[in-house]
Design a protein around this motif. Structure first.
Motif, PDB file in Angstrom:
ATOM      1  N   UNK A 168       0.800  -1.237   0.000  1.00  0.00           N
ATOM      2  CA  UNK A 168       0.000   0.000   0.000  1.00  0.00           C
ATOM      3  C   UNK A 168       0.827   1.279   0.000  1.00  0.00           C
ATOM      4  N   UNK A 169       1.819   1.375   0.866  1.00  0.00           N
ATOM      5  CA  UNK A 169       2.624   2.597   0.917  1.00  0.00           C
ATOM      6  C   UNK A 169       3.425   2.780  -0.368  1.00  0.00           C
ATOM      7  N   UNK A 170       3.993   1.672  -0.856  1.00  0.00           N
ATOM      8  CA  UNK A 170       4.748   1.751  -2.105  1.00  0.00           C
ATOM      9  C   UNK A 170       3.865   2.096  -3.286  1.00  0.00           C
ATOM     10  N   UNK A 358      10.064   7.654  -1.227  1.00  0.00           N
ATOM     11  CA  UNK A 358      11.040   6.928  -2.032  1.00  0.00           C
ATOM     12  C   UNK A 358      11.370   5.580  -1.386  1.00  0.00           C
ATOM     13  N   UNK A 359      11.536   5.569  -0.085  1.00  0.00           N
ATOM     14  CA  UNK A 359      11.779   4.313   0.621  1.00  0.00           C
ATOM     15  C   UNK A 359      10.594   3.362   0.432  1.00  0.00           C
ATOM     16  N   UNK A 360       9.373   3.905   0.511  1.00  0.00           N
ATOM     17  CA  UNK A 360       8.179   3.071   0.327  1.00  0.00           C
ATOM     18  C   UNK A 360       8.112   2.505  -1.089  1.00  0.00           C
ATOM     19  N   UNK A 364       7.938  -1.574  -2.670  1.00  0.00           N
ATOM     20  CA  UNK A 364       6.591  -1.834  -3.178  1.00  0.00           C
ATOM     21  C   UNK A 364       6.314  -3.313  -3.403  1.00  0.00           C
ATOM     22  N   UNK A 365       7.356  -4.087  -3.642  1.00  0.00           N
ATOM     23  CA  UNK A 365       7.139  -5.512  -3.887  1.00  0.00           C
ATOM     24  C   UNK A 365       7.301  -6.360  -2.628  1.00  0.00           C
ATOM     25  N   UNK A 366       7.358  -5.700  -1.467  1.00  0.00           N
ATOM     26  CA  UNK A 366       7.488  -6.446  -0.217  1.00  0.00           C
ATOM     27  C   UNK A 366       8.871  -6.278   0.341  1.00  0.00           C
ATOM     28  N   UNK A 367       8.974  -6.229   1.679  1.00  0.00           N
ATOM     29  CA  UNK A 367      10.270  -6.027   2.313  1.00  0.00           C
ATOM     30  C   UNK A 367      10.543  -4.566   2.464  1.00  0.00           C
ATOM     31  N   UNK A 368      11.499  -4.264   3.297  1.00  0.00           N
ATOM     32  CA  UNK A 368      11.854  -2.870   3.562  1.00  0.00           C
ATOM     33  C   UNK A 368      12.641  -2.301   2.415  1.00  0.00           C
ATOM     34  N   UNK A 369      12.278  -1.094   2.005  1.00  0.00           N
ATOM     35  CA  UNK A 369      13.017  -0.455   0.939  1.00  0.00           C
ATOM     36  C   UNK A 369      14.320   0.097   1.429  1.00  0.00           C
ATOM     37  N   UNK A 370      15.304   0.167   0.510  1.00  0.00           N
ATOM     38  CA  UNK A 370      16.624   0.699   0.851  1.00  0.00           C
ATOM     39  C   UNK A 370      16.920   1.880  -0.052  1.00  0.00           C
ATOM     40  N   UNK A 371      17.410   2.945   0.566  1.00  0.00           N
ATOM     41  CA  UNK A 371      17.753   4.142  -0.214  1.00  0.00           C
ATOM     42  C   UNK A 371      19.152   3.972  -0.801  1.00  0.00           C
TER      43      UNK A 371
END
Length: 371
Positions: A168-170, A358-360, A364-371
């Motif tokens: 959702x956030x992504x 941007x992190x979200x 978007x495909x699951x898991x924590x985003x990395x900058x």
């Protein structure tokens, strides 16, 4: 009448008449032959037809039959008789019987026309088909183009596991990014977009207003401007109907005609379309035009187009352009990189996404985003 002519007619009266077609009607005529200074073809009650011996040629015929034509006679005129002494007599009197009617000049004409035909075919392939594709692609009705895109979309999603990334956030961040790009490009919300869960680094557009970003490319991006520039490039292909042009140019006219007559779900057509749009290899002109569109769009947003080129260059440097990457359909040349670098400008607009968005998006495909 000469003694030989009388002997020939006697032989024919005994049961070996010749058959004559005058080349004007389809009537089969039983005739007798007379050998004077010319070959006389005689039919009861009719004026004899005369063929000069030097103009008589052998024509194709089944075994046991001598079929003759004459250069000065109508093209379809034929004389046929069984292989008998009569046929041998005719052959003996015709010095050019087995000489091809066309002669040297005729052969030269045939070769010349054959070469001309081959050149014409090549000209159509190299000039006519691209010209037709350029003219026809923008004229394809939007409902038909959407139907083509919908058919291809089914195959595309199936190839990537049948689902899209929907954190959702992504998804909220991606929707915001695409809206800013669409608004700046003057496109409406009929343009649909999604992120597909795959490690392959690519992005592509489908006919009918569909843009897909593959998660593999998103994972390699270091900032939102890199992804925005790539998506802007795809919107350029969409605006210019490059996918439809490619389908028509690469032999998809049969698919297009099929759709016009209601064949929307033919498997071969759908497979062709999906392969064409995902693995599309655009012309240099189409790539340049899409680059120009992306440059203008990023400038309109107050952002630089250079980051997108840097993203593609990183993929090239690390992977050598091998495998199914964005470079398979968008080859990055030094000229293109230099052009986007030259168009680099200090940011004058607001960031397209916040750091949190941007992190979200990265996740978007699951898991924590990395900058």
């Amino acid at each position: 009448m000469s003694e030989l002519s009388e002997q020939v007619e006697i032989a024919q009266d005994a049961g070996t008449p010749a058959v004559y077609f005058d080349g004007v009607s389809s009537r089969r005529r039983k005739v007798t032959l007379g050998f004077e200074d010319q070959l006389e073809i005689r039919e009861d009650g009719e004026t004899p037809t005369r063929w000069a011996y030097a103009e008589i040629r052998r024509a194709d015929s089944p075994p046991g039959v001598l079929r003759l034509s004459c250069i000065s006679a109508p093209p379809l005129a034929r004389l046929e008789l069984r292989e008998t002494p009569l046929a041998r007599e005719i052959a003996a009197r015709c010095p050019r019987l087995d000489e091809h009617q066309a002669g040297r000049s005729g052969v030269a004409k045939i070769v010349g026309w054959s070469v001309a035909a081959a050149v014409s075919i090549l000209a159509v392939i190299h000039f006519g088909v691209p010209l037709a594709a350029d003219r026809l692609a923008p004229l394809v009705p939007e409902p038909l183009e959407r139907r083509i895109g919908d058919a291809a979309e089914v195959q595309v999603k199936a190839a990537f596991g049948g689902r899209v990334c929907d954190n959702p956030a992504g998804q909220a961040a991606f929707t915001k990014l695409m809206k800013r790009l669409r608004d700046a490009a003057g496109l409406d919300d009929t343009v649909k977009s999604a992120v597909l869960p795959t490690t392959l680094p690519n992005a592509f557009a489908l006919p009918g207003g569909k843009v897909y970003l593959l998660n593999g490319l998103l994972n390699k991006a270091e900032n939102v401007d890199e992804i925005a520039g790539v998506l802007a490039h795809e919107l350029g292909h969409l605006r210019h109907h490059d996918n439809m042009r490619g389908i028509i140019y690469n032999g998809g006219t049969s698919f297009l005609i099929g759709l016009l007559f209601g064949d929307v779900t033919g498997s071969s057509a759908v497979i062709f379309a999906s392969r064409s749009v995902v693995e599309a290899s655009y012309s240099r002109e189409a790539e340049t035009a899409a680059d120009t569109f992306a440059i203008d769009l990023m400038h309109a947003l107050g952002r630089s187009p250079k980051p997108a080129a840097e993203l593609m260059f990183r993929i090239t440097g690390k992977e050598g352009g091998s495998g199914f990457t964005i470079l398979a359909s968008h080859p990055l040349t030094e000229d293109r990189l230099a052009r986007m670098t030259k168009e680099d400008r200090p940011a004058s607009g607001q960031p397209l996404l916040t750091t949190e968005e941007w992190v979200a998006l990265k996740g978007i495909c699951g898991g924590a985003g990395k900058v």
